[in-house]
Scaffold this motif. Structure first.
Motif, PDB file in Angstrom:
ATOM      1  N   MET A 135      89.912  -4.154  -6.760  1.00  0.00           N
ATOM      2  CA  MET A 135      88.719  -4.956  -6.452  1.00  0.00           C
ATOM      3  C   MET A 135      87.492  -4.046  -6.392  1.00  0.00           C
ATOM      4  N   THR A 136      86.425  -4.431  -7.088  1.00  0.00           N
ATOM      5  CA  THR A 136      85.206  -3.641  -7.107  1.00  0.00           C
ATOM      6  C   THR A 136      84.543  -3.643  -5.733  1.00  0.00           C
ATOM      7  N   ARG A 137      84.137  -2.460  -5.298  1.00  0.00           N
ATOM      8  CA  ARG A 137      83.401  -2.331  -4.039  1.00  0.00           C
ATOM      9  C   ARG A 137      82.062  -1.684  -4.359  1.00  0.00           C
ATOM     10  N   ARG A 138      81.019  -2.453  -4.188  1.00  0.00           N
ATOM     11  CA  ARG A 138      79.678  -1.935  -4.462  1.00  0.00           C
ATOM     12  C   ARG A 138      78.820  -2.142  -3.230  1.00  0.00           C
ATOM     13  N   GLN A 195      83.980   8.305  -0.727  1.00  0.00           N
ATOM     14  CA  GLN A 195      85.164   7.474  -0.515  1.00  0.00           C
ATOM     15  C   GLN A 195      85.401   6.496  -1.673  1.00  0.00           C
ATOM     16  N   GLY A 196      84.698   6.690  -2.779  1.00  0.00           N
ATOM     17  CA  GLY A 196      84.975   5.914  -3.981  1.00  0.00           C
ATOM     18  C   GLY A 196      84.172   4.651  -4.176  1.00  0.00           C
ATOM     19  N   TRP A 197      83.147   4.428  -3.344  1.00  0.00           N
ATOM     20  CA  TRP A 197      82.315   3.251  -3.493  1.00  0.00           C
ATOM     21  C   TRP A 197      81.282   3.463  -4.598  1.00  0.00           C
ATOM     22  N   ALA A 198      80.952   2.384  -5.294  1.00  0.00           N
ATOM     23  CA  ALA A 198      79.746   2.365  -6.115  1.00  0.00           C
ATOM     24  C   ALA A 198      78.581   2.084  -5.167  1.00  0.00           C
ATOM     25  N   ASP A 209      76.597  -6.523  -8.991  1.00  0.00           N
ATOM     26  CA  ASP A 209      77.757  -7.195  -8.398  1.00  0.00           C
ATOM     27  C   ASP A 209      78.047  -6.656  -7.002  1.00  0.00           C
ATOM     28  N   THR A 210      76.994  -6.536  -6.220  1.00  0.00           N
ATOM     29  CA  THR A 210      77.105  -6.002  -4.861  1.00  0.00           C
ATOM     30  C   THR A 210      78.041  -6.856  -4.006  1.00  0.00           C
ATOM     31  N   THR A 211      78.931  -6.180  -3.287  1.00  0.00           N
ATOM     32  CA  THR A 211      79.836  -6.868  -2.360  1.00  0.00           C
ATOM     33  C   THR A 211      79.450  -6.629  -0.909  1.00  0.00           C
ATOM     34  N   HIS A 212      78.842  -5.466  -0.635  1.00  0.00           N
ATOM     35  CA  HIS A 212      78.489  -5.074   0.724  1.00  0.00           C
ATOM     36  C   HIS A 212      77.018  -4.651   0.767  1.00  0.00           C
ATOM     37  N   VAL A 213      76.336  -5.045   1.826  1.00  0.00           N
ATOM     38  CA  VAL A 213      74.921  -4.711   1.998  1.00  0.00           C
ATOM     39  C   VAL A 213      74.718  -4.091   3.372  1.00  0.00           C
ATOM     40  N   ILE A 214      73.926  -3.033   3.427  1.00  0.00           N
ATOM     41  CA  ILE A 214      73.475  -2.479   4.703  1.00  0.00           C
ATOM     42  C   ILE A 214      71.957  -2.381   4.665  1.00  0.00           C
ATOM     43  N   CYS A 215      71.317  -2.837   5.709  1.00  0.00           N
ATOM     44  CA  CYS A 215      69.859  -2.727   5.814  1.00  0.00           C
ATOM     45  C   CYS A 215      69.499  -1.746   6.922  1.00  0.00           C
ATOM     46  N   THR A 216      68.731  -0.726   6.566  1.00  0.00           N
ATOM     47  CA  THR A 216      68.274   0.266   7.542  1.00  0.00           C
ATOM     48  C   THR A 216      66.770   0.151   7.801  1.00  0.00           C
ATOM     49  N   ILE A 217      66.102  -0.773   7.117  1.00  0.00           N
ATOM     50  CA  ILE A 217      64.644  -0.862   7.177  1.00  0.00           C
ATOM     51  C   ILE A 217      64.200  -1.529   8.476  1.00  0.00           C
ATOM     52  N   ALA A 218      63.225  -0.919   9.128  1.00  0.00           N
ATOM     53  CA  ALA A 218      62.703  -1.507  10.364  1.00  0.00           C
ATOM     54  C   ALA A 218      61.906  -2.767  10.051  1.00  0.00           C
TER      55      ALA A 218
END
Length: 288
Positions: free
Chosen positions: A1-4, A24-27, A64-73
């Motif tokens: 399964m693709t992890r982006r 760890q192998g993520w795109a 094809d993003t599966t995971h999102v992280i937001c660090t922006i204030a």
């Protein structure tokens, strides 16, 4: 399964998360505000896109993003990623948001855990809490997992008390009963990657802090010890406050100790730097 993984905000914390995820192998892809920095990141092998919060990313950039992280204030108008890219974000199955332990408000040096109500007193912390709720709303709509990481002061190589001591700007301000919690940026990144493995459609809050809250004066004294420099004299709070900026004074307006029990118990995080002592010593060793 693709992890982006797509990171909104490839700054100090975002870049550390990106580096670990790639290992760890993520795109991995992400944003920064300037085209010059985006170009440097691309040269370093990181897919970077310019984003200033005013216009949405293209569908191609988000991919094809599966995971999102937001660090922006966030600002007064809310979270820029949500404001401009809500439709794209709704396609991800896991959402992560870097918030602040400032949402707990002041507890006069007492301990806070994730069960404590959020009662922020500082405007920037109130904006963070509003952003947390906005991310909750999105997760509720899309049935995505949402993990909110509440962070204290973040430090690491190039951004630590060692740098302030070297620059001669470190002041040992003493305010009785005042303590701060911290987290090394590498431990923050490791915690985020652990959270990314939890895809159960739930909303989770994690306090990401080390084991030893301490006054800034103690941290400065230890940094001086490591560097072999004289410890600057203690300055009483009443003397220091009138000459400090409003922003600097606001950091001393609250005092709390942040518990990390849930992080270690439920995510299995083992801190590489359980206190500022290990963290600063490791930074100095790396820089040396």
């Amino acid at each position: 399964m693709t992890r982006r993984l797509f990171i909104f905000g490839l700054g100090f914390s975002g870049l550390e998360i990106a580096k670990l995820a790639r290992a760890q192998g993520w795109a991995v892809a992400g944003t920064c505000t300037g085209e010059e920095k985006a170009g440097r990141l691309r040269e370093a092998g990181i897919e970077a896109h310019r984003f200033d919060g005013s216009t949405a990313l293209s569908t191609e950039a988000f991919g094809d993003t599966t995971h999102v992280i937001c660090t922006i204030a966030p600002g007064e108008s809310g979270d820029p990623a949500l404001r401009s890219c809500r439709a794209l974000l709704g396609r991800a199955r896991w959402l992560g948001y870097l918030s602040t332990t400032g949402v707990y408000g002041s507890h006069d040096g007492g301990w806070v855990d994730e069960t404590k109500p959020a009662l922020p007193t500082q405007p920037r912390s109130q904006q963070r809490l509003a952003a947390e709720q906005a991310w909750r709303d999105l997760a509720s709509e899309t049935k995505a997992s949402l993990h909110i990481l509440r962070l204290p002061g973040i430090y690491g190589s190039g951004r630590s008390t060692l740098d302030r001591v070297r620059a001669g700007t470190a002041q040992r301000i003493v305010k009785p009963g005042q303590v701060f919690s911290r987290i090394h940026v590498e431990d923050l990144a490791a915690s985020a990657l652990k959270a990314m493995t939890r895809e159960d459609g739930r909303v989770e809050i994690w306090n990401v802090a080390d084991d030893l809250p301490a006054p800034n004066a103690d941290v400065i004294a230890y940094a001086c010890e490591l560097l072999g420099r004289p410890v600057p004299p203690a300055i009483p709070w009443d003397e220091a406050a009138p000459t400090m900026s409003a922003m600097a004074r606001s950091f001393y307006a609250e005092s709390r100790r942040v518990r990390n029990d849930k992080l270690k118990r439920e995510l299995g995080v083992v801190l590489r730097y359980p206190s500022y002592r290990e963290g600063l010593a490791a930074i100095l060793a790396t820089e040396g």
